[in-house]
Enzyme design. Sequence first.
Site, PDB file in Angstrom:
ATOM      1  N   SER A 194       4.207   4.422   2.974  1.00  0.00           N
ATOM      2  CA  SER A 194       3.426   3.497   3.814  1.00  0.00           C
ATOM      3  C   SER A 194       4.013   3.465   5.214  1.00  0.00           C
ATOM      4  O   SER A 194       5.151   3.026   5.418  1.00  0.00           O
ATOM      5  CB  SER A 194       3.449   2.088   3.224  1.00  0.00           C
ATOM      6  N   HIS A 235       0.272   6.841   3.350  1.00  0.00           N
ATOM      7  CA  HIS A 235      -0.455   5.612   3.017  1.00  0.00           C
ATOM      8  C   HIS A 235      -0.627   4.797   4.301  1.00  0.00           C
ATOM      9  O   HIS A 235       0.349   4.414   4.944  1.00  0.00           O
ATOM     10  CB  HIS A 235       0.350   4.827   1.975  1.00  0.00           C
ATOM     11  N   ASP A 295      -2.036   1.496   5.926  1.00  0.00           N
ATOM     12  CA  ASP A 295      -2.418   0.123   5.616  1.00  0.00           C
ATOM     13  C   ASP A 295      -3.161  -0.517   6.778  1.00  0.00           C
ATOM     14  O   ASP A 295      -2.557  -0.857   7.800  1.00  0.00           O
ATOM     15  CB  ASP A 295      -1.162  -0.711   5.318  1.00  0.00           C
ATOM     16  N   MET A 317      -5.148  -3.661   8.210  1.00  0.00           N
ATOM     17  CA  MET A 317      -5.295  -5.108   7.962  1.00  0.00           C
ATOM     18  C   MET A 317      -6.045  -5.753   9.113  1.00  0.00           C
ATOM     19  O   MET A 317      -5.781  -5.440  10.275  1.00  0.00           O
ATOM     20  CB  MET A 317      -3.916  -5.762   7.857  1.00  0.00           C
ATOM     21  N   HIS A 365      -5.687   2.501   2.983  1.00  0.00           N
ATOM     22  CA  HIS A 365      -5.786   1.255   2.197  1.00  0.00           C
ATOM     23  C   HIS A 365      -6.389   0.179   3.096  1.00  0.00           C
ATOM     24  O   HIS A 365      -5.715  -0.355   3.971  1.00  0.00           O
ATOM     25  CB  HIS A 365      -4.364   0.869   1.732  1.00  0.00           C
ATOM     26  N   MET A 411      -7.403  -3.262   3.883  1.00  0.00           N
ATOM     27  CA  MET A 411      -7.294  -4.692   3.547  1.00  0.00           C
ATOM     28  C   MET A 411      -8.124  -5.435   4.592  1.00  0.00           C
ATOM     29  O   MET A 411      -7.613  -6.163   5.439  1.00  0.00           O
ATOM     30  CB  MET A 411      -5.823  -5.127   3.566  1.00  0.00           C
ATOM     31  N   MET A 435      -1.618  -3.775  -6.752  1.00  0.00           N
ATOM     32  CA  MET A 435      -0.705  -4.403  -5.792  1.00  0.00           C
ATOM     33  C   MET A 435       0.422  -5.108  -6.549  1.00  0.00           C
ATOM     34  O   MET A 435       0.162  -5.936  -7.423  1.00  0.00           O
ATOM     35  CB  MET A 435      -1.443  -5.430  -4.927  1.00  0.00           C
ATOM     36  N   GLY A 441      -0.566  -7.785   2.631  1.00  0.00           N
ATOM     37  CA  GLY A 441      -0.461  -8.354   3.975  1.00  0.00           C
ATOM     38  C   GLY A 441       0.798  -7.956   4.721  1.00  0.00           C
ATOM     39  O   GLY A 441       0.778  -7.836   5.947  1.00  0.00           O
ATOM     40  N   GLY A 499       4.679  -5.591   4.667  1.00  0.00           N
ATOM     41  CA  GLY A 499       5.653  -4.693   4.058  1.00  0.00           C
ATOM     42  C   GLY A 499       6.945  -5.464   3.793  1.00  0.00           C
ATOM     43  O   GLY A 499       7.107  -6.602   4.261  1.00  0.00           O
ATOM     44  N   ASP A 522       1.656  -0.316  -5.336  1.00  0.00           N
ATOM     45  CA  ASP A 522       1.961  -0.569  -3.917  1.00  0.00           C
ATOM     46  C   ASP A 522       2.622  -1.935  -3.734  1.00  0.00           C
ATOM     47  O   ASP A 522       2.022  -2.958  -4.061  1.00  0.00           O
ATOM     48  CB  ASP A 522       0.626  -0.520  -3.142  1.00  0.00           C
ATOM     49  N   GLY A 529       6.928  -3.151  -2.587  1.00  0.00           N
ATOM     50  CA  GLY A 529       8.303  -3.340  -3.049  1.00  0.00           C
ATOM     51  C   GLY A 529       8.804  -2.255  -3.984  1.00  0.00           C
ATOM     52  O   GLY A 529       9.753  -2.477  -4.746  1.00  0.00           O
ATOM     53  N   GLY A 565       7.035   1.847   1.502  1.00  0.00           N
ATOM     54  CA  GLY A 565       7.287   1.781   2.936  1.00  0.00           C
ATOM     55  C   GLY A 565       8.779   1.691   3.187  1.00  0.00           C
ATOM     56  O   GLY A 565       9.447   2.672   3.551  1.00  0.00           O
ATOM     57  N   THR A 566       9.330   0.520   2.923  1.00  0.00           N
ATOM     58  CA  THR A 566      10.727   0.233   3.228  1.00  0.00           C
ATOM     59  C   THR A 566      11.680   1.222   2.555  1.00  0.00           C
ATOM     60  O   THR A 566      12.596   1.747   3.209  1.00  0.00           O
ATOM     61  CB  THR A 566      11.064  -1.206   2.766  1.00  0.00           C
ATOM     62  N   SER A 567      11.459   1.503   1.259  1.00  0.00           N
ATOM     63  CA  SER A 567      12.438   2.329   0.529  1.00  0.00           C
ATOM     64  C   SER A 567      12.399   3.791   0.958  1.00  0.00           C
ATOM     65  O   SER A 567      13.313   4.545   0.635  1.00  0.00           O
ATOM     66  CB  SER A 567      12.238   2.199  -0.985  1.00  0.00           C
TER      67      SER A 567
END
Length: 235
Positions: free
Chosen positions: A18, A43, A45, A47, A76, A78, A147, A152, A154, A185, A187, A207-209
């Site tokens: 992401s 990915h 996102d 929004m 994705h 949203m 989800m 909303g 990351g 998707d 965490g 995303g973060t990882s």
Amino acid sequence: MPQDITKFSQDKILVSPSILAADFCELGRECDEVVKAGAEMLHLDVMDGKMVPNISFGVPVITSLRKKNDALFDVHLMIDRPLFYTPAFVKAGADHITFHVESSDDPLKTIECIHSHGCSAGMSLRPGTPAEALFPYLDQLEMVLVMTVEPGFGGQSFMADQLPKIAAFRKEIIKRGLKCHIEVDGGIGEKNVDLVVANGANVLVAGTSVFRHPSGMAAGVKVLHDAQDKFDSAL
Ligand code: DX5
Ligand code: ZN
């Protein structure tokens, strides 16, 4: 022509980083880096500040990325009116478009519109929405997106109470003999990747990882691909 997500086997672990967690000043370069590291998709996102309480990016960013990157674009949405906006995202370079069952447009019409533009279609649902809400549409979808955080933002914590929902989709997809990917998707990373694949997810958004992995993006992508063995033994 959009790329076909069904070219990937449903038995393969696929990684979809992401870009929300990327450094937006370095977006093009960081996207190249994750794709070189073996990520099969990107990915994206989107929004709108209405369906979710955050605003990310939209058509112009995707258009710019498309000029420089050949990965499968996993968009994705949203946003509240996915049917209305689908043609613009296709034009921007989307290959796959996922929208939410909670959005205001008619799901079947939206799926039909996505398909008519040559893209594959996915549907997603909030953590509070039961898997059964997507069952009427499963036969028409190339992917479902579970989800594991409230959509909303990351960087949120993984919700383990969503694992039975992944398993419910896997059971239903096997029962009907469908070729539908199960994407997860929110965490996702080293601590929970084995759990999500053991329950039947094969497309991993992170995303973060990935973008913020202390040993670099390639290490973040590898952690996710390494869950293939766990997925195989759970099948
Ligand atoms: C949340 C987004 C996710 C999120 C993933 O609404 O759909 O794609 O950015 O980011 P991490 O992996 O950091 O939870
Ligand atoms: Zn997402």
